[in-house]
Design a protein around this motif. Structure first.
Motif, mmCIF file in Angstrom:
data_model
loop_
_atom_site.group_PDB
_atom_site.id
_atom_site.type_symbol
_atom_site.label_atom_id
_atom_site.label_comp_id
_atom_site.label_asym_id
_atom_site.label_seq_id
_atom_site.Cartn_x
_atom_site.Cartn_y
_atom_site.Cartn_z
ATOM 1 N N CYS A 50 0.838 -1.215 0.000
ATOM 2 C CA CYS A 50 0.000 0.000 0.000
ATOM 3 C C CYS A 50 0.865 1.255 0.000
ATOM 4 N N GLY A 51 1.913 1.212 0.767
ATOM 5 C CA GLY A 51 2.824 2.354 0.788
ATOM 6 C C GLY A 51 3.433 2.602 -0.573
ATOM 7 N N ALA A 52 3.791 1.507 -1.286
ATOM 8 C CA ALA A 52 4.359 1.661 -2.623
ATOM 9 C C ALA A 52 3.333 2.274 -3.562
ATOM 10 N N ALA A 53 2.031 1.853 -3.448
ATOM 11 C CA ALA A 53 0.980 2.422 -4.304
ATOM 12 C C ALA A 53 0.818 3.921 -4.031
ATOM 13 N N VAL B 133 3.892 5.764 -5.583
ATOM 14 C CA VAL B 133 3.875 5.899 -7.033
ATOM 15 C C VAL B 133 2.792 6.881 -7.471
ATOM 16 N N THR B 134 1.695 6.924 -6.714
ATOM 17 C CA THR B 134 0.628 7.883 -7.054
ATOM 18 C C THR B 134 1.121 9.310 -6.872
ATOM 19 N N LEU B 135 1.728 9.557 -5.725
ATOM 20 C CA LEU B 135 2.238 10.904 -5.470
ATOM 21 C C LEU B 135 3.326 11.282 -6.466
ATOM 22 N N SER C 40 -1.361 7.614 -17.985
ATOM 23 C CA SER C 40 -1.029 6.374 -18.705
ATOM 24 C C SER C 40 0.264 5.761 -18.156
ATOM 25 N N ALA C 41 1.253 6.619 -17.865
ATOM 26 C CA ALA C 41 2.486 6.101 -17.273
ATOM 27 C C ALA C 41 2.220 5.538 -15.883
ATOM 28 N N TYR C 42 1.318 6.180 -15.149
ATOM 29 C CA TYR C 42 0.982 5.733 -13.794
ATOM 30 C C TYR C 42 0.317 4.364 -13.819
ATOM 31 N N VAL C 43 -0.612 4.193 -14.784
ATOM 32 C CA VAL C 43 -1.309 2.911 -14.901
ATOM 33 C C VAL C 43 -0.310 1.778 -15.187
ATOM 34 N N ALA D 290 5.335 -1.057 -9.108
ATOM 35 C CA ALA D 290 5.603 -0.471 -7.799
ATOM 36 C C ALA D 290 5.023 -1.339 -6.691
ATOM 37 N N VAL D 291 3.797 -1.881 -6.930
ATOM 38 C CA VAL D 291 3.180 -2.740 -5.919
ATOM 39 C C VAL D 291 4.018 -4.007 -5.733
#
Length: 733
Positions: free
Chosen positions: A526-529, A532-534, A572-575, A581-582
């Motif tokens: 969860c921390g990795a998600a 990566v979102t931020l 798109s890069a985030y997806v 990252a997870v």
């Protein structure tokens, strides 16, 4: 052939001096008038042991002017005594003149005040017809006519000298008659002595055997000569001397080619005919000549050289023993046994091979100086047979076995030789060798046990030749024990090292498992998600100003439209990046709180931020042109293509060194992963080395065959196996 100077003696009593001749080392023949009526006299032999007292054991009377003296000790040196052979007596059977008679004594003519008394060797002719009335032999001295200034007889002191003809004792010189100008001597006949029973009895008692008598006549003295090496030979001694000097010639003429009994060659026929002229009594064995011819000279199983030696021993047993032209002594035999067996060539090696062929010892024993060899050949053969049985009962090393079956035989003969130098050489060998301690070499202990008495020939062989082999074997076994101990120590050290390494690998696996478990917890994912979102959201927001920087100055509406599309690129890069990252979980650590790492250190570098910024501004510029000139639809299609490109780019990952929103941001994890992979390879190589070193030779051969087949089939990674085998070699040592 007699007379010989080693037997000539000076006999002295008060006021009288004469000569004498040794019949044995202690028994002396002289003239009775030399000792007069005295019970004993002083006797000194040429080259003997000094002056000794000798009692008168027998004294003749009247015409029998002779006496026998007996000493209480040997009058000659031991080596001279060993060479003395029995004197052979002669009876003349006719009145034919006999030339070539000889005598040795100490006449006054040979006496000088400054030089003392010396020996005189005379040659004379015997005239049996003269002196018959007086029953004496009359001798005409050849080429000698001494004269003394005093007028006394120059032959005074010659009385008692032994008279010889053709090696036979004919009588005893008794006096020098007057009126013959000192050219004539008279002698007591041997027949007179031999006819006296008291003389024969005393002689037999002290000599140990009765007198050996030969009938000598003109018929026996006239012999056809034998030609050898260009010289004529009528006497055995002369032929013996020629054989010694021309051994090869004698062998070739007499024995190399002998023909058949019915058709003998010329050399064989002449030799046998010449030997037939000699009466058997001239030899110590009355059957000697017949035995020589029938048993040796005509025997096809006897080698030519042995025939020559047998002939030489019969012709001159008192002379030097010669074999193939080489003087043979007890010392040379010992040298051949002890040294010749060690050489491949040379005189000693040749003699040793001839000894091993057999027959040589018995033939040499016919000579007086080597008569101690009698029976040694049989004793040697018996010892060798016993040794073969002893050696066959023990499991010897290969090199010792070869020696036991071959040249060990020489030491057995050396131990059997009646020779002090051989005994000394063996004792020297004992002193130089230190046999291994009992129990250190099993085969040597068994050999010592089977060999019996240490002082026997076999015992000496074991404690010399095979003690040397055993010493080397003991050193080898001791070194092997040291090597085995060292190998065991190295194996123990490797085992401990392997255990420590295995424990280290196990600890590493445990730590890695703990690290992986902590990295992949739900909280870490969860921390990795969130991170990566931020991180991707920040970069999406950071791209919006690019539209305003390009078009906001001239076409604000276009800049606003384009700015709505730019966050979708970041999305798109985030997806694409979110699943990675997870999966990385705690390992995903973008520099959210490290602003100094947001931008590349070198913006203008090829791998820096300039190409990425150029991509964004270029996309904004192209989108503005499309929106202005074509329309909204084509611009949307353009951005959709960019979404796909950015997605795929983000999905495949970025491996550059410069900061980027699309980096995995797991540098520390990658380093750990690389270290973990390295440790796993080391553990696998160590396990493979231990497995390979524990295989039997057969299993190793099968593994090698499988490896070769795998290489041929293309199923084996050569580089991988090379690394594994190198590691195995190092570990297996």
């Amino acid at each position: 052939m007699d007379p010989v100077h080693d037997r000539v003696a000076a006999v002295q009593i008060t006021g009288s001096r004469g000569s004498g001749y040794l019949l044995t080392p202690r028994l002396l023949l002289t003239a009775a008038h030399v000792v007069k009526d005295e019970p004993e006299a002083r006797v000194t032999v040429v080259g003997g042991t000094g002056s000794h007292s000798a009692r008168v054991a027998w004294r003749g009377e009247g015409v029998c002017d002779a006496a026998l003296l007996v000493s209480t000790q040997d009058l000659v040196q031991p080596e001279t005594a060993a060479r003395l052979s029995p004197v052979r007596w002669a009876r003349l059977t006719d009145d034919s003149p006999l030339g070539g008679c000889q005598a040795m004594g100490f006449p006054r003519a040979q006496h000088d005040r400054t030089r003392g008394v010396d020996l005189e060797h005379i040659e004379c002719a015997l005239r049996p017809g003269s002196g018959i009335v007086r029953n004496r032999y009359v001798l005409d001295v050849k080429d000698v006519s001494p004269e003394l200034a005093s007028g006394n007889s120059p032959w005074e002191g010659m009385s008692g000298a032994a008279l010889f003809a053709e090696g036979l004792l004919l009588g005893v010189v008794a006096e020098a008659p007057r009126n013959w100008r000192h050219q004539r001597l008279e002698a007591v006949k041997a027949r007179t002595l031999l006819d006296d029973a008291s003389f024969v009895d005393v002689f037999t008692r002290h000599a140990g055997t009765a007198p050996s008598v030969t009938e000598l006549s003109s018929a026996t003295r006239t012999r056809k000569p034998l030609v050898l090496a260009g010289a004529l030979h009528s006497a055995p001694s002369g032929l013996a001397a020629t054989i010694r000097a021309h051994w090869a010639t004698a062998r070739q003429q007499f024995f190399d080619r002998m023909g058949t009994p019915s058709e003998p060659t010329v050399g064989r026929r002449d030799l046998l005919a010449w030997l037939q002229q000699f009466d058997d009594p001239l030899t110590e064995d009355v059957e000697g000549r017949r035995n020589l011819i029938d048993r040796w000279l005509t025997n096809p199983d006897v080698t030519p050289d042995l025939k020559v030696l047998r002939l030489l021993g019969w012709l001159d047993p008192d002379g030097e023993a010669v074999w193939k032209g080489t003087r043979m002594t007890a010392e040379s035999l010992a040298t051949a046994c002890l040294k010749g067996r060690l050489d491949t060539d040379g005189p000693a090696a040749t003699i040793y091979r001839d000894l091993c062929a057999g027959g040589l010892l018995d033939a040499l024993a016919a000579f007086t100086e080597l008569r101690g060899l009698r029976g040694r050949q049989e004793a040697w053969d018996d010892a060798w047979e016993t040794w073969r049985q002893v050696a066959g009962s023990v499991d010897l090393p290969d090199q010792a076995r070869r020696w036991a079956d071959g040249d060990a035989r020489g030491m057995l003969l050396a131990a059997l030789l009646p020779d002090p130098p051989a005994e000394e050489a063996i004792r020297t060998a004992f002193g130089r060798l230190t046999p291994p301690a009992a129990g250190s070499v099993g085969w040597y202990d068994r050999l010592c046990e089977q060999g019996g008495d240490p002082d026997s020939p076999i015992g000496r062989l074991v404690r010399t030749d095979f003690a040397a082999y055993a010493t080397v074997d003991a050193e080898r076994l001791a070194q092997k024990a040291v090597d085995d101990a060292q190998q065991r120590a190295e194996l123990t050290a490797r085992t401990e090292e392997a255990r420590a390494l295995a424990a280290s690998f196990a600890e590493h696996e445990r730590q890695w498992a703990a690290y992986e478990a902590a990295r992949r917890t739900p909280a870490a994912r969860c921390g990795a998600a969130v991170r990566v979102t931020l991180w991707m959201g920040a970069w999406g927001v950071a791209m919006v100003p690019a539209a305003w920087l390009v078009w906001g100055w001239t076409l604000p509406a276009m800049a606003g439209t384009i700015s709505w599309h730019l966050p979708w690129l970041a999305l798109s890069a985030y997806v694409a990046r979110l699943p990675k990252a997870v999966r990385l979980a705690a390992a995903y650590q973008p520099p959210l709180l490290r602003p100094r790492e947001w931008l590349p250190a070198d913006l203008a570098s090829v791998r820096g931020g300039l190409p990425k910024a150029g991509f964004v501004f270029g996309a904004v510029l192209v989108a503005g042109v499309l929106l202005h000139d074509v329309g909204q639809i084509l611009t949307t299609v353009f951005f959709m293509c960019l979404y796909v490109a950015v997605y795929r780019y983000a999905d495949h990952g970025y491996h550059g060194a410069a900061p980027s929103p699309l980096r995995d941001w797991d540098d520390e994890h990658q380093a750990r992963l690389l270290a973990h992979a390295t440790v796993q390879k080391q553990a696998e190589a160590s396990r493979e080395a231990r497995r390979f070193s524990s295989l039997s030779p057969r299993e190793r051969a099968d593994a090698y065959q499988a490896f070769v087949k795998g290489v041929a089939d293309g199923n084996v990674d050569i580089a991988r196996y090379s690394r594994r085998l190198r590691s195995t070699d190092r570990d297996a040592g």
